[in-house]
Design an enzyme around this catalytic site. Structure first.
Site, PDB file in Angstrom:
ATOM      1  N   THR A 194     -17.232 -18.111  27.296  1.00 30.94           N
ATOM      2  CA  THR A 194     -18.064 -18.085  26.089  1.00 30.94           C
ATOM      3  C   THR A 194     -18.515 -16.672  25.730  1.00 30.94           C
ATOM      4  O   THR A 194     -18.643 -15.810  26.613  1.00 30.94           O
ATOM      5  CB  THR A 194     -19.311 -18.973  26.317  1.00 30.94           C
ATOM      6  N   ASP A 195     -18.824 -16.493  24.445  1.00 30.95           N
ATOM      7  CA  ASP A 195     -19.366 -15.201  23.998  1.00 30.95           C
ATOM      8  C   ASP A 195     -20.738 -14.909  24.613  1.00 30.95           C
ATOM      9  O   ASP A 195     -21.181 -13.765  24.648  1.00 30.95           O
ATOM     10  CB  ASP A 195     -19.448 -15.140  22.459  1.00 30.95           C
ATOM     11  N   GLU A 196     -21.406 -15.961  25.118  1.00 36.52           N
ATOM     12  CA  GLU A 196     -22.755 -15.774  25.659  1.00 36.52           C
ATOM     13  C   GLU A 196     -22.787 -14.858  26.869  1.00 36.52           C
ATOM     14  O   GLU A 196     -23.831 -14.326  27.219  1.00 36.52           O
ATOM     15  CB  GLU A 196     -23.367 -17.121  26.050  1.00 36.52           C
ATOM     16  N   TYR A 226     -27.731 -20.577  31.598  1.00 34.13           N
ATOM     17  CA  TYR A 226     -26.391 -21.073  31.244  1.00 34.13           C
ATOM     18  C   TYR A 226     -25.407 -19.904  31.168  1.00 34.13           C
ATOM     19  O   TYR A 226     -24.329 -19.918  31.777  1.00 34.13           O
ATOM     20  CB  TYR A 226     -26.425 -21.827  29.905  1.00 34.13           C
ATOM     21  N   LYS A 228     -22.060 -18.973  33.506  1.00 29.06           N
ATOM     22  CA  LYS A 228     -20.702 -18.764  32.966  1.00 29.06           C
ATOM     23  C   LYS A 228     -20.194 -17.349  33.317  1.00 29.06           C
ATOM     24  O   LYS A 228     -19.029 -17.168  33.643  1.00 29.06           O
ATOM     25  CB  LYS A 228     -20.679 -18.973  31.440  1.00 29.06           C
TER      26      LYS A 228
END
Ligand code: DAU
Length: 334
Positions: free
Chosen positions: A124-126, A148, A152
Site C-alpha cells: 500500500t501507499d501508506e 496498520y 504493512k
C-alpha cells in the site's frame, strides 16, 4: 497452472479472483481466506459460478496447512491482511499477527518451494506516509504513521529481506486507495454510499481536506495481471490512479449522484495522526505498459450502482452484531 490467492473473499482479493477466473478459464484459482469479519460469506455466492475456483477456509498463520496448499501452486498473490486504519488504532495486535506473521509464513513456503515461480506481495501507499506535494517513488524511504501502515511496512521489509537472502521470486506492488464493488462498509466510500442510501449521517473526519488518489479496483486487477506476466522478481512497483480528490469532494459527489442533501454530512473529530495526502509516482509500471482505464467519475458511478443493486450484500455486514458494535463504539449517538 494454479494460482493461490490469499484473502480472496476480501475486497480487492475477491475482485481479483473473479477477474482471473473469467479471463483465464484454464487456470485453477485456489482461494484461501480465514473469513474474518472483513470477509462477507455472500461474496462466495458471486464466485460460485466459476468452475476453476476453489475456496478453502484457512488462516495463513497456520504453517502446516498453508504449506500443504501453497506447495501445489505456481503463483501466489498475497492479499490477506488486516487493512482498516481506524481498527488498527484501537487494536493493533491482529494487524501484527496477520500482516507480519502471516506474511512470514508464506515467505517460508516460497523459500522452500520448487514449484512457485512468482510471489506477488500486495502492499500500500501508506507505507511511505503522507506527502505535502510531489509523489513517492519506489525508492522513497518508508515512513508509516499508524499501526496498520507500520505492519504493512514491516511485511514489505521482510519480503525484501527474503529476496536478498534467499533469492525468492517475489515482487512488491504498492497501490493507492482502491474503490469499487465488494468493499467493506467500514471504509470511506462504501460507508458514505450505504449511509446515504439509509438516510443516515456520514462521518467526515476533521476538515475533510485530506487527499487520496482513488484507483478503481478493476485497474488494480489489471496491474497485478500485468505484473504476473511482466513484473521483474526482486522489484517494487507503485500503482497510482492520478486521480487525487479531497474527501469532502468525494462525499459531495456521492451525495449528488444519489440525490441526497449535504446535511447528511456530520463533522467528527479527526483520525489520530491522520495522513493528509498520499501520492505515488507510477512511472515504473507505466514502462511495462500499465495505465488505469477507469476514470474516477466512471468508477464512482459504477460503484454507486453496485451498492444500490446489492443491498442484501452490504446489509448483511451492516446488520451484523460485529459491525453494529464497532459502529456504536465509535458513534454512540449516530
Ligand atoms: O491508501 C491505501 C489504503 O487505503 C489501504 O492500504 C487501506 O487498507 C485502506 O483502508 C485505505 O486507507 P484510508 O485510511 O485512506 O481509507 P479509508 O477508507 O479508511 O479513509 C479514506 C479517507 O476518508 C481518509 O482520509 C479518512 C477519511 N474518512 C474515513 C472514514 C471511514 C472519513 O472522513 N470518514 C470516515 O467515516
Amino acid at each position: 497452472m494454479k494460482i493461490a490467492v490469499t484473502g480472496g473473499v476480501g475486497f480487492i482479493g475477491s475482485n481479483f479472483v473473479r477477474f482471473v477466473c473469467k479471463k483465464y478459464p484454464e487456470i485453477q484459482v485456489i482461494n484461501i481466506d480465514k473469513m474474518t469479519y472483513a470477509a462477507n460469506p455472500l461474496t462466495l455466492e458471486f464466485l460460485s459460478e466459476f468452475t476453476n475456483h476453489t475456496f478453502m477456509k484457512l488462516d495463513i498463520c497456520h504453517a502446516t496447512e498453508i504449506k500443504e496448499i501453497l506447495n501445489e501452486c505456481d503463483i501466489i498473490v498475497h492479499f490477506a491482511a488486516e487493512t482498516h486504519v481506524d481498527r488498527s488504532l484501537a487494536n493493533p495486535e491482529t494487524f501484527l499477527l496477520t500482516d507480519i506473521l502471516g506474511t512470514y509464513r508464506i515467505l517460508e513456503v516460497v523459500k522452500n518451494s520448487r514449484s512457485i515461480t512468482k510471489y506477488i506481495h500486495i502492499s500500500t501507499d501508506e507505507v511511505y506516509g503522507s506527502i505535502e506535494s510531489g509523489s513517492f517513488a519506489e525508492h522513497s524511504p518508508l515512513n508509516p504513521t499508524n499501526p496498520y501502515a507500520a505492519s504493512k511496512a514491516s511485511a514489505d521489509l521482510l519480503v525484501i529481506s527474503y529476496i536478498r537472502c534467499y533469492k525468492i521470486p517475489a515482487l512488491i506492488v504498492r497501490f493507492t486507495n482502491n474503490f469499487g464493488p465488494f468493499q467493506h462498509p467500514e471504509k470511506f466510500i462504501p460507508l458514505a454510499i450505504t449511509n446515504a442510501l439509509e438516510n443516515k449521517k456520514i462521518p467526515l473526519y476533521g476538515d475533510g481536506q485530506q487527499i487520496r488518489d482513488w484507483l478503481y479496483v478493476l485497474d488494480t486487477c489489471r496491474a497485478i495481471d500485468l505484473l504476473i506476466e511482466k513484473g521483474e522478481p526482486g522489484q517494487i512497483y507503485n500503482v497510482s490512479a492520478c486521480q487525487e480528490r479531497k474527501n469532502i469532494d468525494v462525499l459531495c459527489k456521492i451525495l449528488k449522484a444519489l440525490g441526497k442533501d449535504k446535511n447528511l454530512i456530520i463533522n467528527v473529530p479527526d483520525r489520530i495522526a491522520h495522513d493528509k495526502r498520499y501520492s505515488l509516482s507510477s512511472e515504473k509500471i507505466q514502462k511495462l505498459g500499465f495505465y488505469p482505464v477507469y476514470d474516477f467519475e466512471k468508477g464512482i458511478d459504477e460503484t454507486i450502482s453496485w451498492y444500490v443493486n446489492n443491498e442484501k450484500w452490504w446489509k448483511f455486514i451492516k446488520n451484523s452484531p460485529e459491525f453494529q458494535k464497532y459502529y456504536k463504539s465509535r458513534y454512540p449517538d449516530l
